[in-house]
Design an enzyme around this catalytic site. Structure first.
Site, PDB file in Angstrom:
ATOM      1  N   MET A 169       0.844  -1.194   0.000  1.00 49.83           N
ATOM      2  CA  MET A 169       0.000   0.000   0.000  1.00 49.83           C
ATOM      3  C   MET A 169       0.880   1.245   0.000  1.00 49.83           C
ATOM      4  SD  MET A 169      -2.917  -1.055   2.796  1.00 49.83           S
ATOM      5  CE  MET A 169      -1.716  -1.626   4.016  1.00 49.83           C
ATOM      6  N   MET A 170       0.644   2.102  -0.960  1.00 49.34           N
ATOM      7  CA  MET A 170       1.392   3.338  -1.060  1.00 49.34           C
ATOM      8  C   MET A 170       1.241   4.186   0.198  1.00 49.34           C
ATOM      9  SD  MET A 170       0.851   6.577  -3.573  1.00 49.34           S
ATOM     10  CE  MET A 170      -0.451   7.141  -2.499  1.00 49.34           C
ATOM     11  N   CYS A 254      -2.592  -2.688 -10.073  1.00 47.20           N
ATOM     12  CA  CYS A 254      -2.872  -1.280  -9.765  1.00 47.20           C
ATOM     13  C   CYS A 254      -3.634  -0.625 -10.916  1.00 47.20           C
ATOM     14  CB  CYS A 254      -1.575  -0.520  -9.511  1.00 47.20           C
ATOM     15  SG  CYS A 254      -1.836   1.233  -9.169  1.00 47.20           S
ATOM     16  N   GLY A 419      -5.265  -5.562   3.714  1.00 48.13           N
ATOM     17  CA  GLY A 419      -4.663  -4.284   3.373  1.00 48.13           C
ATOM     18  C   GLY A 419      -4.962  -3.204   4.383  1.00 48.13           C
ATOM     19  N   ARG A 420      -5.856  -2.293   4.044  1.00 53.27           N
ATOM     20  CA  ARG A 420      -6.070  -1.103   4.863  1.00 53.27           C
ATOM     21  C   ARG A 420      -6.607  -1.398   6.255  1.00 53.27           C
ATOM     22  NH1 ARG A 420      -5.255   1.071   0.120  1.00 53.27           N
ATOM     23  NH2 ARG A 420      -4.828   3.300  -0.041  1.00 53.27           N
TER      24      ARG A 420
END
Length: 595
Positions: A169-170, A254, A419-420
């Site tokens: 994750m950026m 992406c 992820g988040r």
């Protein structure tokens, strides 16, 4: 950065985000939802709010395909510490070992050799006066580790299975956030932010440490690369090899316009499976013995049929090396949503396309020689635990007698990727992962209370702050603000969590440039000012999960039943998936070659 909340809550769905990149239109083909997310309702609400943000950077751009520019220090020519820095051992120690034991191993800039290919290794690599001088350094396999002392060699023979991983994750999966996660769980696989091949191609040592260095305690860690040129990806793989990553991963998922559009990689690569096969083959030949994996979607735009997905898997898997952490099979991490390259933002691409978990299950059944990890919409540890268990029967409480093939999860569906949610609630999601997912007898000592966790993380911050110098406006690199950013949701769901974040934000405004105030002191001071109680700091991970709505704590028996109920709910959702798709055109499956 910082611990103050953004304008809207960060997303809590487990979707990947990446750093950016733009590769340019020229390529050289050289040979070298509306679906329900799994997890608490509050997480799903946060996800909807976050997905509606119109300022989401997605895969933020830079030119030519790099991450946002790193902070420039006052004197970048000043030698910076590498290897062991204030008691923290970094992967750059392996680079220093090569410098000592294989003088002349590195060549920069990477000029083309007599065969017309870029050369990363110098002519004198391995030609020193040391015991290894009779051997030449190579990144075609793990023979390069022979130039590194035993305690610094990558632990590839003792890696845990990839039952749970943290998605790339950026601006989230920085080395600092990954170190915090590693203090919570020793076995969970950590993925880096995406690094673009062009960035690594044009960067020399020691500046490469800014992009590639990580604490050796961070194993197992996977480096995600972005690009669409086999030659450039081969160079990037060789440049990263001496840092000793446990795995290299190619980004084929992406959907950002600046990556999949102008950059012509990311999710757009799924439209060219033959090119992806060339890319992963080139990476594998230069990865220093690390396996290469792929992270992708289930489709792109109108190329979203199950047959087309199978064709992609079939074509690419033939060039992927076998991955030890995936049962010795090639590994794909599948984000179970399609990507829409036109009309949706990166944030919307993490929420609007419907989830298709049943497609990933179908892939596992149709490709038994390939391993898969499920990503997308998973926000709780219970789903990861159920899939890691491999059988839904222990969680079946509806009294039905089901056939074995209706309760078994395919063995090659090896795990899940979160992820988040891991950033939105690191303590609640990850603090029990080693026991709940990996079957360990206990979790790390630093995961038994947030007081111990903050003490260990503060020591890391104190040792790391300013490692790369100071910017012209007086901020250390990495800065205090960047170092405490992973902590912003550590007290999610606890009393005074917002008050503590405000206290931290005020402290950063006041002392972010002050070299006399350590990060540990800043954390301790803001905990007092923010009113975080000793009860909260000393509570085990299970305490919050065992609270009643009125705040009372459940008995041990009630807490155990509540945990079983969460597992049953996760299993029920997996059992209620739509029927899996079937291939309409059967093609010959070629087993992936062993490397």
């Amino acid at each position: 950065g910082g611990v103050s909340p953004p304008r809207r809550p960060p997303p809590a769905v487990a979707e990947p985000a990446w750093t950016t990149g733009r590769l340019g239109a020229r390529r050289r083909f050289l040979r070298v939802s509306s679906e329900t997310a799994f997890g608490p309702r509050s997480f799903r609400k946060a996800a909807r709010l976050a997905s509606s943000r119109d300022d989401d950077p997605g895969c933020a751009a830079s030119d030519p395909g790099a991450k946002p520019p790193v902070d420039e220090t006052v004197d970048d020519a000043t030698p910076r510490p590498r290897g062991s820095v204030n008691g923290v051992q970094w992967a750059s120690a392996r680079v220093l070992e090569l410098d000592a034991n294989a003088p002349g191993w590195w060549s920069f800039p990477h000029e083309r050799d007599e065969d017309g290919r870029f050369a990363v290794l110098g002519e004198r690599g391995g030609g020193g006066e040391h015991a290894h001088s009779s051997r030449r350094l190579s990144f075609r396999d793990d023979s390069w580790t022979g130039f590194v002392r035993d305690d610094l060699r990558p632990p590839r023979s003792s890696l845990p299975p990839q039952r749970l991983s943290i998605a790339p994750m950026m601006e989230y999966t920085t080395p600092h956030f990954r170190h915090l996660v590693r203090l919570l769980t020793k076995n969970t696989w950590l993925y880096t932010e995406m690094e673009v091949d062009q960035t690594l191609r044009h960067t020399d040592h020691p500046r490469l440490d800014r992009f590639l260095d990580f604490p050796i305690a961070g194993h197992p860690t996977s480096l995600q690369l972005g690009g669409a040129d086999p030659e450039l990806l081969a160079i990037a793989s060789a440049v990263a090899a001496p840092y000793g990553y446990d795995e290299l991963n190619l980004n084929c998922g992406c959907p950002s316009p600046k990556v999949a559009g102008k950059g012509a990689f990311g999710a757009s690569l799924m439209l060219e499976p033959n090119l992806v096969a060339e890319c992963v083959a080139a990476m594998a030949e230069n990865a220093g013995g690390a396996p290469v994996t792929v992270k992708c979607r289930v489709g792109v735009d109108d190329k979203d049929s199950y047959d087309e997905l199978c064709a992609f898997i079939e074509t690419v898997s033939g060039q992927l090396p076998n991955c030890p952490s995936a049962g010795g099979k090639p590994l794909f991490a599948i984000h179970a949503r399609k990507a829409l390259l036109n009309g949706l933002s990166p944030a919307e691409n993490r929420a609007v396309p419907p989830l298709r978990y049943e497609w990933v299950v179908a892939l596992a059944n149709d490709f038994p020689h390939v391993a898969f990890a499920l990503n997308g919409g998973i926000v709780d540890i219970e789903t990861a635990s159920v899939i890691a268990n491999g059988d839904l029967a222990p969680f079946d409480d509806d009294g039905d007698s089901r056939a074995a093939d209706e309760t078994l999860i395919p063995a090659n569906l090896v795990g899940t990727m979160i992820g988040r949610a891991a950033h939105a609630d690191p303590w609640g999601v990850l603090a029990t992962a080693d026991v709940d997912v990996f079957g360990e007898t206990h979790n790390p000592e630093t995961a038994t209370s947030r007081r111990k966790l903050l003490k260990a993380y503060g020591e890391y911050c104190d040792a790391t702050r300013g490692r790369f110098g100071v910017t012209k406006d007086g901020y250390a690199v990495p800065s205090t603000r960047h170092l405490v950013h992973p902590l912003q949701n550590l007290f999610y769901g606890e009393p005074n969590a917002k008050r503590w974040r405000r206290a931290m934000d005020d402290a950063l405004k006041r002392d972010a440039k002050n070299p006399d105030v350590s990060v540990s002191e800043l954390i301790e001071k803001t905990l007092r000012e923010g009113g975080v109680s000793d009860e909260t700091l000393d509570a085990s991970p299970s305490v919050r999960r065992s609270r009643k709505p009125n705040g009372d704590v459940l008995s041990d028996e009630e807490a155990a039943e509540k945990k079983r109920a969460r597992l049953r709910d996760a299993a029920k959702k997996l059992r209620s998936l739509p029927p899996p798709p079937t291939r309409s055109v059967e093609t010959r499956v070629v087993p992936a070659p062993a490397r």
